[in-house]
Motif scaffolding. Structure first.
Motif, mmCIF file in Angstrom:
data_model
loop_
_atom_site.group_PDB
_atom_site.id
_atom_site.type_symbol
_atom_site.label_atom_id
_atom_site.label_comp_id
_atom_site.label_asym_id
_atom_site.label_seq_id
_atom_site.Cartn_x
_atom_site.Cartn_y
_atom_site.Cartn_z
ATOM 1 N N GLY A 203 -32.787 58.413 18.565
ATOM 2 C CA GLY A 203 -31.558 57.657 18.439
ATOM 3 C C GLY A 203 -31.794 56.158 18.511
ATOM 4 O O GLY A 203 -32.673 55.683 19.239
ATOM 5 N N VAL A 204 -31.014 55.390 17.739
ATOM 6 C CA VAL A 204 -31.048 53.923 17.771
ATOM 7 C C VAL A 204 -29.733 53.447 18.369
ATOM 8 O O VAL A 204 -28.655 53.884 17.949
ATOM 9 C CB VAL A 204 -31.234 53.335 16.362
ATOM 10 N N GLY A 226 -36.393 52.160 22.618
ATOM 11 C CA GLY A 226 -35.733 53.454 22.443
ATOM 12 C C GLY A 226 -35.458 54.178 23.738
ATOM 13 O O GLY A 226 -36.293 54.212 24.644
ATOM 14 N N LEU A 227 -34.244 54.761 23.804
ATOM 15 C CA LEU A 227 -33.778 55.383 25.039
ATOM 16 C C LEU A 227 -33.389 56.847 24.874
ATOM 17 O O LEU A 227 -33.127 57.512 25.882
ATOM 18 C CB LEU A 227 -32.565 54.616 25.573
ATOM 19 N N GLU A 228 -33.333 57.355 23.643
ATOM 20 C CA GLU A 228 -32.924 58.750 23.464
ATOM 21 C C GLU A 228 -33.672 59.380 22.299
ATOM 22 O O GLU A 228 -34.008 58.706 21.319
ATOM 23 C CB GLU A 228 -31.417 58.868 23.243
ATOM 24 N N ALA A 229 -33.924 60.673 22.432
ATOM 25 C CA ALA A 229 -34.607 61.417 21.378
ATOM 26 C C ALA A 229 -34.449 62.904 21.640
ATOM 27 O O ALA A 229 -34.010 63.334 22.712
ATOM 28 C CB ALA A 229 -36.088 61.034 21.305
ATOM 29 N N LEU A 486 -33.973 57.615 13.799
ATOM 30 C CA LEU A 486 -35.308 57.466 13.245
ATOM 31 C C LEU A 486 -35.973 58.827 13.200
ATOM 32 O O LEU A 486 -35.814 59.630 14.132
ATOM 33 C CB LEU A 486 -36.144 56.513 14.105
ATOM 34 N N LEU A 487 -36.745 59.087 12.145
ATOM 35 C CA LEU A 487 -37.417 60.369 11.976
ATOM 36 C C LEU A 487 -38.929 60.153 11.969
ATOM 37 O O LEU A 487 -39.462 59.534 11.041
ATOM 38 C CB LEU A 487 -36.968 61.030 10.675
#
Length: 488
Positions: A203-204, A226-229, A486-487
């Motif tokens: 996540g952005v 970045g803080l989430e994925a 982002l991928l």
């Protein structure tokens, strides 16, 4: 008729326990009394009516049939068709219940059956202790097991640390989006209490922009943002009981470091994903969805009939706030910067939308609310909207400032708030999620809101991980609608 009942607490989430127990043939993997087992006629092991034929390590043989299976209630019922043991009319039920903290499971196992006169206690002990209590311990051991060596398909790097090479994007220094550079990095082996994840979607968030500029000093360059994925667990460190390799998980937490293909982080911050939440949705909703959850249910417990003002109503958090607030019965007013965003905000439940880039909205809010003003303002803008926020609030209103896209609020005097008996809050998501029980509750409520259609995501903006700089440029240009991911 003999009735045997046993219960136990398993230190794993209910989804993890049920994933094992719903498989009618899984007992070969975890029950210490089972020698071998097979489902007859090659039927699926979760099909009602399927029969498992198995041998016990003491030489006895049993055939059992699955009578009922409920994924909603976490219940399965089965019976013995025939056995070399003198058990007749044997019917058993397994039921799981979620314990309040969300990380443990209550397992209730009971059965009724007949046996030859005089042998009641013998078989009550055999079933209660040998089958049920032995099964509890067997499953606990099974869930604690760790695969040895490298997980297949992972590019392990030789060395005692067990680090993995991974692609990543770092802020080489503080500055504009041009400081974001792709680099090859290392993801260390998980230590005690840690998990290593192969990330599938990242996540952005606007907070990434603050960090990149150095306005919020959470990194020392060069370092990834970045803080989430979301992704898949590769391996876990000692003391981690709620996650296993192969689990699908997501997180939203400090410190920054999500712009990576593989990441190691505290396992307590990783949440097990339900099967019906895909990885891209999870990466887009963890931080923004849980932000909407705590703003609406914890910071200001929104009541039906209240008037809500949502700034940046077509942004990642804004769209979720509008949808959720509308579902709670609020009258929703949104501010946006373009006509396209106004259409998105209206589709998300806004009753009235203020369009413009000049931060002049107070008069329109009073007009839309019959002169009363907003009962609560959810403000991610900060300084540029501060004066108008005070003007737009109703008496005894609540100004919730959870971000500062236009810059931090420089000065706010108590007497200004007192002029309308205004309450001011400056909440932070990570203060809530620092408590694991609160984190799991917030994530569960967010997933349920998605499941029920209370909130919906339209992911329009996808970028390769290496194009993170362009994602930042687009986000700052205020041309994006909804979440960006982002991928790797």
């Amino acid at each position: 008729m003999i009735r045997v009942v046993r219960s136990a607490v398993i230190d794993a989430p209910i989804e993890r326990v049920w994933a094992v127990l719903r498989d009618f043939n899984s007992h070969t993997a975890w029950h210490p009394a089972i020698a071998e087992s097979a489902i007859e006629n090659d039927e699926p092991s979760d099909q009602i009516g399927c029969v498992r034929s198995f041998s016990l390590k003491d030489g006895n043989h049993i055939r059992e049939q699955l009578l009922a299976l409920s994924d909603n209630d976490y219940v399965s019922t089965y019976c013995i068709l025939d056995a070399t043991l003198p058990l007749s009319r044997y019917v058993a039920t397994v039921q799981l219940k979620r314990i309040t903290d969300g990380e443990r499971t209550f397992w209730h196992w009971q059965s009724t059956f007949d046996t030859p006169r005089g042998r009641e206690q013998e078989f009550a002990d055999l079933v209660g202790k040998g089958v049920y209590e032995g099964g509890f311990e067997g499953l606990r051991s099974y869930l604690r097991r760790r695969p040895q060596g490298r997980v297949p398909g992972t590019p392990a790097i030789a060395g005692s640390s067990g680090s993995m090479a991974t692609e990543g994007v770092v802020a080489a220094r503080f500055g504009n989006a041009d400081v974001l550079e792709p680099r090859s990095l290392q993801a260390p082996a998980p230590g005690p209490g840690e998990v290593r994840i192969r990330q599938t979607a990242i996540g952005v968030n606007y907070l990434d922009v603050y960090v990149r500029k150095g306005e919020v000093r959470l990194i020392e360059p060069p370092a990834p943002l970045g803080l989430e994925a979301a992704g898949e667990v590769l391996d876990v460190g000692d003391g981690v009981a709620h996650l296993l390799p192969g689990d699908r998980v997501a997180y939203a937490c400090l410190p920054p470091g999500a712009y990576l293909g593989v990441r190691t982080l505290p396992a307590a911050q990783a949440v097990l994903l339900p099967d019906d939440i895909d990885d891209e949705t999870a990466a887009a909703v963890m931080l923004k969805g849980m932000t909407a959850e705590y703003l609406l249910h914890r910071t200001h417990r929104l009541r039906a009939g209240e008037t809500v003002l949502v700034h940046a109503a077509a942004g990642g958090v804004g769209l979720l706030l509008c949808q959720w607030a509308k579902a709670l019965g609020a009258r929703v007013i949104g501010t946006v910067s373009s006509d396209d965003k106004a259409r998105a905000a209206r589709a998300a439940g806004c009753d009235f939308v203020v369009v413009g880039r000049d931060y002049r909205f107070a008069a329109a809010v009073h007009e839309a609310s019959g002169g009363r003003g907003a009962n609560v303002i959810y403000d991610g803008l900060g300084e540029a909207a501060a004066r108008e926020n005070l003007e737009a609030l109703a008496l005894c209103g609540h100004w919730v400032c959870y971000g500062h896209a236009s810059g931090p609020i420089e000065r706010l005097r108590v007497e200004e708030l007192g002029a309308k008996s205004v309450t001011f809050s400056s909440p932070v998501l990570f203060h809530h999620t620092a408590d694991r029980a609160v984190l799991t509750d917030m994530a569960s409520r967010t997933f349920e809101a998605l499941r029920q259609g209370t909130i919906r995501l339209d992911i329009r903006h996808r970028y390769p991980l290496t194009a993170a700089a362009q994602a930042h440029r687009d986000l700052e240009s205020r041309t994006t609608i909804g979440p960006l991911i982002l991928l790797p």
